[in-house]
Each structure stands twice: as structure tokens, then as C-alpha cells.
Write an enzyme that holds these catalytic residues in place. Structure first.
Site, PDB file in Angstrom:
ATOM      1  CB  ILE A 137      -0.854   0.025   1.109  1.00  0.00           C
ATOM      2  CG1 ILE A 137      -0.399   0.018   2.489  1.00  0.00           C
ATOM      3  CG2 ILE A 137      -2.164  -0.982   0.955  1.00  0.00           C
ATOM      4  CD1 ILE A 137      -1.174  -0.164   3.651  1.00  0.00           C
ATOM      5  CG  ASP A 138       0.071   4.040  -3.056  1.00  0.00           C
ATOM      6  OD1 ASP A 138       0.629   3.432  -3.466  1.00  0.00           O
ATOM      7  OD2 ASP A 138      -1.105   4.562  -3.208  1.00  0.00           O
ATOM      8  CE  LYS A 139       6.205   9.303   3.176  1.00  0.00           C
ATOM      9  NZ  LYS A 139       6.761  10.462   2.725  1.00  0.00           N
TER      10      LYS A 139
END
Length: 303
Positions: A137-139
Site C-alpha cells: 500500500i502507498d506510503k
């Protein structure tokens, strides 16, 4: 060294080789492809070509992917939010602002660094930079991730993702007021030809499906739950922008005038999968992070 092969299709003919190959895998940038061509890792009909070579129909492309750069991933003690753990799998709730795995130039402070300190046994299928990581999952997205502690678990979890049997539900705040309560976005996603750092909806992109349900409406925003059928890079962010309701706080896909959130309001709240060894279905739910709860309360009060 991993070997991949591709035969040029009629619709690909006439395009630059770096453009065609970068569209085959979302992790291959055109810069990466060009470097491989210069290093002799990419052959066309058995011969080396230049980076601006334009492909012809039925060209046989051979890609020899170099081994990932071996970097020492330093274990770092972190206060990880572990939801489940056994000999095969770890389920962890990643906070907003944390990168999932190290990359050249960004080797510390990632979830993988913390996991390496927490448990010494993580699968090695993805190479040294991403031990145990099955999906990302994105930062600036918070929420649940499943991590494999051995190769048996890794292969099982990846297969479940491919077969679309993993349950992944996200909560998001989007700009605008969505008039209908339910919807499905079926639109293919690939790298944006105008901006290689971004993804976008394009005709020849990879199959991508997102289902959404409206949970609550505010004056200028809508709180939604999105369920992923596929897992393309930035899928929810790209799909919601595509239908005209970009995520609040999203610096890449949102409008310039958005909420000051240090990244998109997106939380991976529900994760369910079949245990690789016992075959039992496990499902976990992580509540919204504090900033998200406070944001919704503020919108309710304004509303």
C-alpha cells in the site's frame, strides 16, 4: 537472472521498444528499460538494438532481468501494530507516512526494516529489498498488509491475489458528492505516457475493477468504502479521479485546492484471505486512524 519473452502484436508495431516494454509491467519504467537495452539485457530477434528502436509485428523480444541489487536491509526496532502472527503469516497495520519496503536511496525506516527486527524469518521470493512483501500500500495510505514468513506462504498468498479471492476493503474520503449509493469502476490502468511517475486509465492498460459504496455524504465530500477486485498501482486513487471524485489530500491525483492532510485520506481497513497452511479463512479489521476520525467529525460539524 530471470528471462522474459514477448512477441510484438499488431497494435504494438511501430512504437518505440521502451514504450512497449514498460507497458507490460507496471514496475518497469522506460528509464529502466533503456538502461537494460544499453547493458545488452534486451534482444530483438536475437540481436542488440538501440533505445529508440521501433518494433515490428512478430518481433521476438527477449528480456534478461538482472538480479536485484543486493542491499543489506538493516533490522530496526519499531513498535509495529501486529494484528495476527503465526509460523507462516504476519498481518500488520501500517501507519500513514511509512514506506513499505526499502529502495535504493531509501534504505531505513520502512515497514520491512521493522519486520526484519520483529521476526527473523521472512520469505525471499521478492529478493532482498522486499522480503516477505506480498502486496503493497502507498506510503500515505494506512492499513492492513499480509506478510509471508516463508516461500510456501508467499506463493499461496500471491496466488490468492491473482485469483481475486483476497478481501480488501478501503475507506476513503473523496471530493464531491457522489449521487448514487453503489458503483463499479471497470477501467484499465497503466503508466501515464505523459508522466511516468503516475498511473492513469488507458485503453491498453491492465484490467482493473473497483467496487464502491457511499457511507456518508458531506457538503463537498463523500465518505466511501472501496473494495478491490484487482490490485493495480494507485488503483483506488486513479479510479476515483477517473469518475470525477478524486481522493481528498491526494497530492498526485487530487485537485490543487484540497485538504491539507500530508497525503490521501485512504485506509485499508479490512483484509481477508485463506491461511496458506490450514486453509481457514481469516479476516481482520483495523479501525480508522485518529486523523481520519477527526477529519470526519470536523466535516460532520461543518455540515
Amino acid at each position: 537472472m530471470e528471462k522474459k519473452e514477448h512477441i510484438i502484436l499488431e497494435e504494438e508495431a511501430g512504437q518505440r521498444i521502451d514504450k512497449v516494454l514498460s507497458s507490460l509491467n507496471e514496475e518497469w519504467s522506460r528509464t529502466q528499460i533503456q538502461a537494460w537495452i544499453k547493458e545488452g539485457h534486451i534482444l530483438v530477434n536475437g540481436k542488440a538494438v538501440k533505445t529508440n528502436y521501433k518494433v515490428s509485428m512478430n518481433d521476438a523480444i527477449e528480456i534478461l532481468i538482472p538480479e536485484p541489487e543486493v542491499l543489506d536491509v538493516i533490522p530496526e526496532e519499531m513498535n509495529l501494530d501486529i494484528y495476527y502472527e503465526d509460523e507462516d503469516v504476519v498481518v500488520v497495520n501500517k501507519p500513514k507516512g511509512m514506506v513499505v519496503h526499502p529502495a535504493p536511496g531509501h534504505l531505513t525506516g520502512t515497514l520491512v526494516n521493522g519486520l526484519m527486527a520483529h521476526c527473523k524469518d521472512l520469505s525471499g521470493i521478492n529478493g532482498v529489498l522486499r522480503p516477505g512483501i506480498v502486496h503493497r500500500i502507498d506510503k500515505d495510505t494506512s492499513g492492513l498488509l499480509m506478510v509471508a514468513k516463508n516461500d510456501l506462504a508467499h506463493e499461496s498468498l500471491v496466488n490468492q491475489l491473482v485469483e481475486k479471492t483476497v478481501t480488501r476493503k478501503y475507506r476513503a474520503l473523496v471530493h464531491g458528492n457522489i449521487p448514487h449509493d453503489y458503483g463499479t469502476i471497470n477501467a484499465p490502468i497503466a503508466r501515464d505516457p505523459k508522466d511516468r511517475q503516475s498511473m492513469t486509465v488507458v485503453d491498453n492498460g491492465k484490467h482493473a475493477v473497483t467496487h464502491f459504496q457511499v457511507l456518508e455524504r458531506f457538503q463537498n465530500f463523500t465518505f466511501v468504502e472501496c473494495q478491490l477486485e484487482t490490485g493495480r498501482t494507485h488503483q483506488i486513487r486513479v479510479h476515483m479521479k477517473y469518475i470525477g471524485y478524486p481522493l481528498a489530500g491526494d497530492p498526485k491525483y487530487g485537485p490543487r485546492k484540497t485538504l491539507d492532510l500530508d497525503g490521501q485520506a485512504l485506509h485499508a481497513g479490512v483484509l481477508g484471505f485463506e491461511h496458506p497452511r490450514t486453509k481457514e479463512y481469516l479476516e481482520f479489521e483495523a479501525p480508522l486512524p485518529k486523523y481520519f476520525v477527526e477529519l470526519l467529525d470536523k466535516l460532520r460539524n461543518n455540515h
